[in-house]
Design a protein around this motif. Structure first.
Motif, short mmCIF file in Angstrom:
data_model
loop_
_atom_site.label_atom_id
_atom_site.label_comp_id
_atom_site.label_asym_id
_atom_site.label_seq_id
_atom_site.Cartn_x
_atom_site.Cartn_y
_atom_site.Cartn_z
N PRO A 178 41.43 55.89 74.47
CA PRO A 178 41.17 56.66 75.69
C PRO A 178 39.85 57.42 75.67
CG PRO A 178 42.85 57.73 74.36
CD PRO A 178 42.61 56.39 73.74
N ASP A 179 39.28 57.62 74.49
CA ASP A 179 37.99 58.33 74.39
C ASP A 179 36.80 57.39 74.43
OD1 ASP A 179 39.26 60.84 74.15
OD2 ASP A 179 39.59 60.50 72.00
N HIS A 180 37.08 56.10 74.50
CA HIS A 180 36.00 55.10 74.55
C HIS A 180 35.62 54.90 76.03
CE1 HIS A 180 34.38 50.83 73.90
NE2 HIS A 180 33.62 51.62 73.17
N LEU A 181 34.85 55.85 76.55
CA LEU A 181 34.58 55.89 77.98
C LEU A 181 33.42 54.99 78.40
CD1 LEU A 181 34.98 59.75 78.51
CD2 LEU A 181 36.71 57.94 78.76
N ARG A 182 32.47 54.79 77.50
CA ARG A 182 31.32 53.92 77.78
C ARG A 182 31.21 52.87 76.69
NH1 ARG A 182 29.90 59.12 78.93
NH2 ARG A 182 29.28 59.42 76.73
N VAL A 183 30.63 51.74 77.06
CA VAL A 183 30.47 50.66 76.09
C VAL A 183 29.69 51.14 74.87
CG1 VAL A 183 29.39 48.40 75.70
CG2 VAL A 183 30.62 48.84 77.83
N SER A 184 28.72 52.01 75.08
CA SER A 184 27.89 52.47 73.98
C SER A 184 28.59 53.46 73.06
CB SER A 184 26.61 53.12 74.53
OG SER A 184 26.94 54.21 75.39
N ASP A 185 29.74 54.02 73.50
CA ASP A 185 30.45 55.00 72.67
C ASP A 185 31.11 54.33 71.47
OD1 ASP A 185 29.85 57.00 74.45
OD2 ASP A 185 31.77 56.91 75.51
N PRO A 186 31.12 54.99 70.32
CA PRO A 186 31.93 54.51 69.19
C PRO A 186 33.40 54.56 69.57
CG PRO A 186 30.33 56.16 68.46
CD PRO A 186 30.34 56.20 69.96
N GLY A 187 34.14 53.55 69.15
CA GLY A 187 35.56 53.51 69.49
C GLY A 187 36.44 53.47 68.24
N ARG A 188 37.72 53.79 68.43
CA ARG A 188 38.69 53.77 67.34
C ARG A 188 39.52 52.50 67.42
NH1 ARG A 188 42.16 58.97 68.02
NH2 ARG A 188 41.84 58.37 70.20
N VAL A 189 39.74 51.88 66.28
CA VAL A 189 40.60 50.69 66.24
C VAL A 189 42.02 51.07 65.80
CG1 VAL A 189 38.66 49.14 65.80
CG2 VAL A 189 39.92 50.10 63.88
N LYS A 247 35.73 44.68 65.11
CA LYS A 247 36.12 46.05 64.78
C LYS A 247 34.90 46.90 64.40
CE LYS A 247 40.83 45.33 63.05
NZ LYS A 247 41.71 45.41 61.84
N ALA A 248 34.05 46.33 63.55
CA ALA A 248 32.86 47.07 63.12
C ALA A 248 31.95 47.38 64.30
CB ALA A 248 32.11 46.27 62.06
N HIS A 249 31.78 46.40 65.19
CA HIS A 249 30.94 46.58 66.38
C HIS A 249 31.53 47.65 67.29
CE1 HIS A 249 28.52 44.36 69.75
NE2 HIS A 249 28.15 45.61 69.58
N TYR A 250 32.85 47.61 67.48
CA TYR A 250 33.53 48.57 68.35
C TYR A 250 33.40 49.98 67.79
CZ TYR A 250 37.31 50.22 71.47
OH TYR A 250 38.07 50.87 72.42
N GLN A 251 33.55 50.10 66.47
CA GLN A 251 33.51 51.42 65.84
C GLN A 251 32.11 52.05 65.87
OE1 GLN A 251 35.35 50.03 62.15
NE2 GLN A 251 37.03 51.45 62.44
N GLN A 252 31.08 51.22 65.85
CA GLN A 252 29.72 51.77 65.88
C GLN A 252 29.22 51.94 67.31
OE1 GLN A 252 27.46 48.83 63.72
NE2 GLN A 252 26.85 47.74 65.56
N GLY A 255 32.51 46.67 74.49
CA GLY A 255 33.39 47.24 75.50
C GLY A 255 34.83 46.78 75.39
N ASP A 256 35.71 47.56 76.00
CA ASP A 256 37.13 47.22 76.00
C ASP A 256 37.40 45.89 76.70
OD1 ASP A 256 37.86 49.53 74.64
OD2 ASP A 256 38.11 50.69 76.48
N ARG A 257 36.65 45.64 77.77
CA ARG A 257 36.88 44.41 78.52
C ARG A 257 36.58 43.18 77.67
NH1 ARG A 257 40.33 43.32 81.87
NH2 ARG A 257 40.72 41.68 80.35
N ALA A 258 35.52 43.24 76.89
CA ALA A 258 35.17 42.12 76.02
C ALA A 258 36.25 41.90 74.97
CB ALA A 258 33.82 42.36 75.34
N CYS A 259 36.80 42.99 74.44
CA CYS A 259 37.87 42.87 73.45
C CYS A 259 39.13 42.26 74.08
CB CYS A 259 38.20 44.24 72.86
SG CYS A 259 36.85 45.01 71.95
N LYS A 260 39.43 42.71 75.29
CA LYS A 260 40.61 42.18 75.97
C LYS A 260 40.42 40.71 76.33
CE LYS A 260 42.54 46.48 77.79
NZ LYS A 260 43.06 47.20 78.98
N ASP A 261 39.20 40.33 76.72
CA ASP A 261 38.94 38.92 77.03
C ASP A 261 39.17 38.05 75.80
OD1 ASP A 261 38.33 39.51 79.64
OD2 ASP A 261 36.15 39.45 79.37
N GLU A 262 38.73 38.54 74.64
CA GLU A 262 38.92 37.79 73.40
C GLU A 262 40.41 37.64 73.08
OE1 GLU A 262 37.87 35.50 70.18
OE2 GLU A 262 36.48 36.34 71.66
#
Length: 335
Positions: free
Chosen positions: A227-238, A261-266, A270-277
């Motif tokens: 929920p804190d991954h608001l922008r594609v450029s933001d680091p995200g949690r897996v 995972k590494a790309h998402y964390q740094q 984006g979430d959409r790309a992960c969901k598409d995969e």
């Protein structure tokens, strides 16, 4: 085939099987059937332990589960599929075991305690549900199974089964029953598509093996991410991210998932790309299962014949175990 070990698994026929069943156990069963002697029990009596007032829910799903097995790759020439209620030795073994297990011991079983709380039984707890670990022990020992594919939440059941084996072998003075051990799947449980608890028919958060392309798309689109991954450029949690949990469980290329995972964390993925995969992965996985299931679903007579064939063979096997136990206890075996 290695006949040294015997595998027993099973499912309650309270609804069609879902992706959690597949990654948690069913996928493993498909592999094990080429290596060991394997039995699969459709546990309709256990299904009644919390559906006693609605037996139609159980009876209507017996062949549904049978179709799911075959569609997922279970081969009835390699795996004996049988029906719990067609094997009277199981009920008699349960009755014998109930005399050497205390109510306090069953009540301490953490799996039973959790399920009682989850289902909200309170004082309306059915006796059959309270005693189902004993019934499971009867199932396992009747087939002399020594390897049981389970999730980690079922480990207390294996422990209790082995306690019963130890007590009964001491009473009979001979090893009439075999101890068993758990075969844990790399993915012991899959969270629901809503991100809460585990995928469960009773919670309505499943993705069925027969899910359509649209069902898969809707499920993945609605999945919880960070929920804190608001922008594609933001680091995200897996961690706790349901999309990555499903990718870990289902994607055929773990190296690619690790890179994602590494790309998402740094940041930068984006979430959409992960969901598409994930959606592409699930569409590829479930499409052939769905197609095979559609064929089997229209062949109820053939499914019933296969189930009857397996149950007839299993009846002889389980009766032999019951007779050995009765003789060991000094009870007469009249036929």
């Amino acid at each position: 085939m290695n006949t040294t070990h015997t595998i027993l698994t099973g499912d309650r026929p309270t609804g069609p099987l879902h992706l959690g069943h597949y990654v948690g156990s069913l996928r493993q069963r498909v592999s094990l059937q080429h290596q060991y002697r394997q039995f699969i029990l459709i546990a309709d009596l256990q299904g009644l332990t919390d559906n006693g007032s609605n037996p139609q829910k159980v009876s209507a799903n017996i062949l549904e589960v049978m179709a799911d097995y075959l569609a997922a790759g279970i081969d009835p020439t390699k795996t004996m599929i049988c029906l719990q209620s067609a094997l009277p030795a199981l009920a008699e073994l349960s009755a014998l075991y109930m005399n050497i297990v205390t109510v306090a011991r069953v009540a301490r079983n953490p799996t039973v305690k959790n399920e009682i709380a989850q289902k909200g039984f309170s004082r309306a707890l059915p006796v059959g549900f309270m005693a189902y670990p004993i019934s499971q022990a009867a199932d396992i020992t009747a087939f002399q199974a020594d390897r049981i594919p389970v999730g980690d939440d079922q480990l207390p059941m294996i422990e209790q089964t082995n306690e019963i084996v130890h007590k009964m072998n001491n009473l009979t003075g001979a090893p009439v029953l075999r101890h068993c051990q758990a075969l844990l799947s790399p993915v012991s449980r899959l969270p629901g598509i809503d991100g809460s608890a585990k995928m469960s028919k009773s919670l309505g958060n499943t993705l069925l093996l027969s899910a359509s392309e649209q069902d898969i798309h809707r499920a993945v689109s609605a999945m919880y991410t960070d929920p804190d991954h608001l922008r594609v450029s933001d680091p995200g949690r897996v961690e706790g991210n349901v999309v990555f949990t499903y990718l870990d469980a289902c994607h055929p290329d773990p190296h690619k998932v690790a890179q994602m995972k590494a790309h998402y964390q740094q940041g930068g993925l984006g979430d959409r790309a992960c969901k598409d995969e994930l959606e592409n992965c699930l569409q590829t996985l479930l499409a052939p299962i769905r197609a095979r299931r559609a064929q089997f679903a229209g062949e109820s007579d053939a499914l019933l014949a296969l189930l009857k064939q397996g149950s007839e063979a299993a009846r002889d096997i389980t009766q032999q175990t019951l007779d050995a136990v009765k003789r060991g206890l000094g009870l007469p075996v009249l036929w």
